[in-house]
Enzyme design. Structure first.
Site, mmCIF file in Angstrom:
data_model
loop_
_atom_site.group_PDB
_atom_site.id
_atom_site.type_symbol
_atom_site.label_atom_id
_atom_site.label_comp_id
_atom_site.label_asym_id
_atom_site.label_seq_id
_atom_site.Cartn_x
_atom_site.Cartn_y
_atom_site.Cartn_z
ATOM 1 N N GLY A 170 0.828 -1.202 0.000
ATOM 2 C CA GLY A 170 0.000 0.000 0.000
ATOM 3 C C GLY A 170 0.860 1.249 0.000
ATOM 4 N N GLY A 171 0.804 1.989 -1.084
ATOM 5 C CA GLY A 171 1.569 3.239 -1.185
ATOM 6 C C GLY A 171 0.668 4.427 -0.942
ATOM 7 N N ILE A 174 -0.399 5.978 5.057
ATOM 8 C CA ILE A 174 0.256 5.211 6.118
ATOM 9 C C ILE A 174 1.493 4.493 5.583
ATOM 10 C CG2 ILE A 174 -0.008 3.204 7.656
ATOM 11 C CD1 ILE A 174 -2.854 4.060 8.179
ATOM 12 N N VAL A 259 -3.313 -0.967 3.503
ATOM 13 C CA VAL A 259 -4.189 -0.861 2.329
ATOM 14 C C VAL A 259 -5.513 -0.181 2.667
ATOM 15 C CG1 VAL A 259 -3.181 -2.846 1.130
ATOM 16 C CG2 VAL A 259 -5.054 -3.216 2.750
ATOM 17 N N GLY A 260 -5.493 0.683 3.648
ATOM 18 C CA GLY A 260 -6.688 1.431 4.005
ATOM 19 C C GLY A 260 -7.239 1.007 5.350
ATOM 20 N N ALA A 308 -8.082 12.988 11.698
ATOM 21 C CA ALA A 308 -8.455 13.406 13.052
ATOM 22 C C ALA A 308 -9.180 14.748 13.034
ATOM 23 C CB ALA A 308 -7.193 13.496 13.909
ATOM 24 N N HIS A 432 9.498 37.579 5.160
ATOM 25 C CA HIS A 432 10.679 37.070 4.461
ATOM 26 C C HIS A 432 11.826 36.943 5.458
ATOM 27 C CE1 HIS A 432 13.628 36.499 1.287
ATOM 28 N NE2 HIS A 432 14.401 37.383 1.911
HETATM 29 P P1 NAD Z 1 -4.957 5.037 1.888
HETATM 30 O O1 NAD Z 1 -6.286 4.886 1.292
HETATM 31 O O2 NAD Z 1 -4.320 6.362 2.015
HETATM 32 O O3 NAD Z 1 -3.904 4.129 1.109
HETATM 33 C C1 NAD Z 1 -4.077 2.754 0.876
HETATM 34 C C2 NAD Z 1 -3.262 2.419 -0.352
HETATM 35 O O4 NAD Z 1 -3.260 1.019 -0.514
HETATM 36 C C3 NAD Z 1 -3.842 3.037 -1.627
HETATM 37 O O5 NAD Z 1 -2.823 3.703 -2.314
HETATM 38 C C4 NAD Z 1 -4.370 1.818 -2.378
HETATM 39 O O6 NAD Z 1 -4.310 1.979 -3.777
HETATM 40 C C5 NAD Z 1 -3.412 0.740 -1.881
HETATM 41 N N1 NAD Z 1 -3.918 -0.615 -2.033
HETATM 42 C C6 NAD Z 1 -5.191 -1.049 -1.888
HETATM 43 N N2 NAD Z 1 -5.240 -2.391 -2.141
HETATM 44 C C7 NAD Z 1 -3.978 -2.777 -2.442
HETATM 45 C C8 NAD Z 1 -3.389 -4.013 -2.814
HETATM 46 N N3 NAD Z 1 -4.122 -5.116 -2.933
HETATM 47 N N4 NAD Z 1 -2.054 -4.047 -3.058
HETATM 48 C C9 NAD Z 1 -1.303 -2.922 -2.960
HETATM 49 N N5 NAD Z 1 -1.824 -1.724 -2.639
HETATM 50 C C10 NAD Z 1 -3.135 -1.651 -2.371
HETATM 51 O O7 NAD Z 1 -5.053 4.287 3.311
HETATM 52 P P2 NAD Z 1 -3.987 4.200 4.475
HETATM 53 O O8 NAD Z 1 -2.661 4.665 4.029
HETATM 54 O O9 NAD Z 1 -4.121 2.822 5.030
HETATM 55 O O10 NAD Z 1 -4.553 5.245 5.506
HETATM 56 C C11 NAD Z 1 -5.867 5.063 6.055
HETATM 57 C C12 NAD Z 1 -6.492 6.372 6.382
HETATM 58 O O11 NAD Z 1 -5.795 7.010 7.429
HETATM 59 C C13 NAD Z 1 -6.507 7.327 5.190
HETATM 60 O O12 NAD Z 1 -7.773 7.923 5.084
HETATM 61 C C14 NAD Z 1 -5.467 8.335 5.542
HETATM 62 O O13 NAD Z 1 -5.742 9.619 5.005
HETATM 63 C C15 NAD Z 1 -5.494 8.342 7.055
HETATM 64 N N6 NAD Z 1 -4.184 8.736 7.573
HETATM 65 C C16 NAD Z 1 -3.844 10.038 7.549
HETATM 66 C C17 NAD Z 1 -2.587 10.420 7.967
HETATM 67 C C18 NAD Z 1 -2.186 11.873 7.966
HETATM 68 O O14 NAD Z 1 -3.066 12.719 8.005
HETATM 69 N N7 NAD Z 1 -0.919 12.186 7.867
HETATM 70 C C19 NAD Z 1 -1.654 9.480 8.374
HETATM 71 C C20 NAD Z 1 -2.029 8.160 8.351
HETATM 72 C C21 NAD Z 1 -3.294 7.806 7.942
#
Ligand code: NAD
Length: 445
Positions: A170-171, A174, A259-260, A308, A432
Site C-alpha cells: 500500500g503506497g 500510512i 491498504v486502508g 483526526a 521574508h
Molecule cells: P490510503 O487509502 O491512504 O492508502 C491505501 C493504499 O493502498 C492506496 O494507495 C491503495 O491503492 C493501496 N492498495 C489497496 N489495495 C492494495 C493491494 N491489494 N495491493 C497494494 N496496494 C493496495 O489508506 P492508508 O494509508 O491505510 O490510511 C488510512 C487512512 O488514514 C486514510 O484515510 C489516511 O488519510 C489516514 N491517515 C492520515 C494520515 C495523515 O493525516 N498524515 C496518516 C495516516 C493515515
C-alpha cells in the site's frame, strides 16, 4: 440536555469538551485509551518517529554543511520517548475531561434504543447519542495475510527492533509515512502499490515527484503491483505480486499491511436499530445525523477522509445541530498532509478533479529551490502548485511538496474557506525569509 458520546478519539473527546463548555451533561464511553487511534497508535507516535527520522536525515547531511558528528542511533530510547509523548498527552486529555466534569465510562457501548446505550450491562440514557468509534486497519484476503510478521500500523509502532528489510503493501498515506521513517532508521524498504501511482487520491504531479524523491532516498517503489500472496521464506517472508513486467516476488523480515482502514462498527448493534450503513461506514446527512433522529455519527466511522481534524469538526457540526446553532464549516475544504520526507500536503481540488468537473483552470507553480529559507536550510526539494479557476480567478486548491508543507498549507485552507481569489492572495504580505513564501511566489508567476 444530556449527550452520550461513544468513542474517545479526537472526534469523541473534543466534542465532549465542547459540549461541556456549552453546559451540556456528557457521558463519554471510551472503548480504548483516551485519545483513540490518533493519539495512541496513529498520528502522534508516528510524528514522534518522523521527528527522529528528520534528525537522522539532517545529521547525514551535516558533514557536507561543515558539521562533523558521529551520530549513534538507539531505537530503544526513541521508542521510549514515543511512548512518553503519548502518555503525556493522554494524561492531559484525562485532566481536561475531569476539569469539565465529563463522566468517562470505560468499555464497549452497544446501542439499545435511540436514547440508550449499554456498557458492561449498565444502561446510560441521554437526549442524543453521538457515535465516534473510528476505524481499524483493513487487510487483504490473500494467502498468508495472517502469518506472523505481517503487521499493521498499530504493531509497527510497538516494534522493539528496526527490521532489516521492510515490505510495505500500500503506497497510501500510512504506507509511505512508515516507508520514509524506517528507511531513515536503517531498514531496506520496498513499497508495493496496486494503483498506477502512489497516493492515488492526491495531485498527480505531487505523487510523481514524491515517488522520485523517495526513490532517491533508496526506497524501492513498485506501482501497478497486484499482491497475490505472502509466504514464509528463509527466516522471513516473501510477498508475491504481479507487476507490469510479469510475476515477481520480494523478500523481507516484516510486511506492513497499509491498504486502508474500515469503519469500526464492533459491538455497536446498529443494524438492530435500523441505522443505515454501507461498507464505507454509517450513512449521515450534512449535520452528521443518521437516519435515526437523535443519533449522530462522526469521524472515520462515516468513511470519507479519515482524518483526526475532520472528526473533530464533524463533532462540532453535530453539536451545533443539536444546539440549533448554524455554522460555516465547509467539509469540502479539509487540508491533508503526508509526513514523509519531504512532506506533502494538499487542500481543495486537484487539477484533474477540476477538469473532470468541467472547470477551466490554470495552475501556478513555484519551486522550493528558489526559496531563500529553503536554500539556507539546504532543503530545496519540492514545489507548490495552486489551482485557480480561469473564469474569475477563484482559488480552488493547493498542492505542496517540500519542507514543512503541512504547516504551510493552512494559509491556503484559510483562503479557500473565505472564497478568496488569486488577486486576494497576491496582495497578502508574507514575511521574508520564510518557507511560506512559496505560496506567494506561485501566486505571482
Ligand atoms: P490510503 O487509502 O491512504 O492508502 C491505501 C493504499 O493502498 C492506496 O494507495 C491503495 O491503492 C493501496 N492498495 C489497496 N489495495 C492494495 C493491494 N491489494 N495491493 C497494494 N496496494 C493496495 O489508506 P492508508 O494509508 O491505510 O490510511 C488510512 C487512512 O488514514 C486514510 O484515510 C489516511 O488519510 C489516514 N491517515 C492520515 C494520515 C495523515 O493525516 N498524515 C496518516 C495516516 C493515515
Amino acid at each position: 440536555m444530556k449527550i452520550i458520546i461513544i468513542g474517545a478519539g479526537p472526534g469523541g473527546y473534543e466534542t465532549a469538551v465542547e459540549a461541556a463548555k456549552r453546559g451540556i451533561e456528557v457521558v463519554l464511553v471510551a472503548g480504548g485509551p483516551l485519545g483513540g487511534t490518533c493519539l495512541n497508535e496513529g498520528c502522534i507516535p508516528t510524528k514522534t518517529f518522523c521527528h527522529y527520522a528528520e534528525l537522522i536525515e539532517g545529521m547525514s547531511r551535516a558533514e557536507a554543511l561543515g558539521i562533523t558528528a558521529a551520530p549513534a542511533f538507539d531505537f530503544a530510547k526513541v521508542a521510549e520517548r514515543k511512548d512518553a509523548v503519548v502518555v503525556q498527552l493522554r494524561e492531559g486529555i484525562g485532566q481536561l475531561l475531569k476539569n469539565k466534569l465529563i463522566t468517562v465510562v470505560e468499555g464497549k457501548a452497544s446501542l439499545k434504543g435511540a436514547q440508550t446505550v449499554v456498557v458492561d450491562g449498565v444502561e446510560y440514557s441521554g437526549d442524543k447519542i453521538i457515535i465516534a468509534t473510528g476505524s481499524v486497519s483493513a487487510s487483504l484476503s490473500i494467502p498468508g495475510a495472517d502469518l506472523p510478521g505481517v503487521i499493521t500500523s498499530k504493531e509497527i509502532l510497538e516494534l522493539t527492533d528496526v527490521p532489516k528489510r521492510l515490505i510495505v503493501i500500500g503506497g497510501g498515506v500510512i504506507g509511505l509515512e512508515f516507508a520514509s521513517i524506517f528507511k531513515s532508521f536503517g531498514s531496506d524498504v520496498t513499497v508495493l502499490e496496486y494503483a498506477p501511482t502512489i497516493l492515488p487520491r492526491f495531485d498527480t504531479d505531487l505523487a510523481k515527484r514524491l515517488k522520485l524523491a523517495l526513490g532517491k532516498r533508496g526506497i524501492k517503489i513498485e506501482t501497478a503491483a497486484q499482491v497475490t500472496g505472502i509466504a514464509k521464506a528463509g527466516g522471513g517472508l516473501a510477498v508475491s505480486y504481479v507487476a507490469k513486467t510479469g510475476e515477481a516476488s520480494v523478500e523481507g523480515d516484516l510486511v506492513l499491511m497499509a491498504v486502508g482502514r474500515r469503519p469500526n462498527l464492533e459491538s455497536l448493534n446498529i443494524a438492530d436499530l435500523g441505522i443505515e450503513f454501507t461498507r464505507r461506514g454509517i450513512v449521515v446527512d450534512e449535520n452528521l445525523q443518521t437516519n435515526v433522529p437523535g443519533i449522530y455519527a462522526i469521524g472515520d466511522i462515516v468513511g470519507g477522509m479519515m482524518l483526526a481534524h475532520a472528526a473533530t469538526f464533524h463533532g462540532l457540526r453535530a453539536l451545533n445541530h443539536i444546539c440549533g446553532v448554524s455554522d460555516s464549516i465547509d467539509f469540502g475544504i479539509i487540508p491533508a498532509a503526508v509526513f514523509t520526507m519531504p512532506e506533502a500536503a494538499c487542500v481543495g481540488m486537484t487539477e484533474d478533479e477540476a477538469k473532470a468537473a468541467g472547470i477551466a483552470v490554470k495552475c501556478l507553480k513555484s519551486q522550493f529551490r528558489a526559496n531563500g529559507k529553503a536554500v539556507s536550510m539546504d532543503d530545496t526539494e519540492g514545489f507548490c502548485k495552486i489551482v485557480v479557476r480561469e473564469e474569475d480567478g477563484a482559488l480552488l486548491g493547493c498542492h505542496l511538496f517540500g519542507p514543512h508543507s503541512a504547516d504551510i498549507i493552512q494559509e491556503v485552507a484559510a483562503l479557500l474557506t473565505r472564497h478568496a481569489t488569486l488577486s486576494d492572495l497576491q496582495s497578502i504580505i508574507h514575511a521574508h525569509p520564510t518557507l511560506g513564501e512559496v505560496i506567494q511566489s506561485a501566486a505571482h508567476i
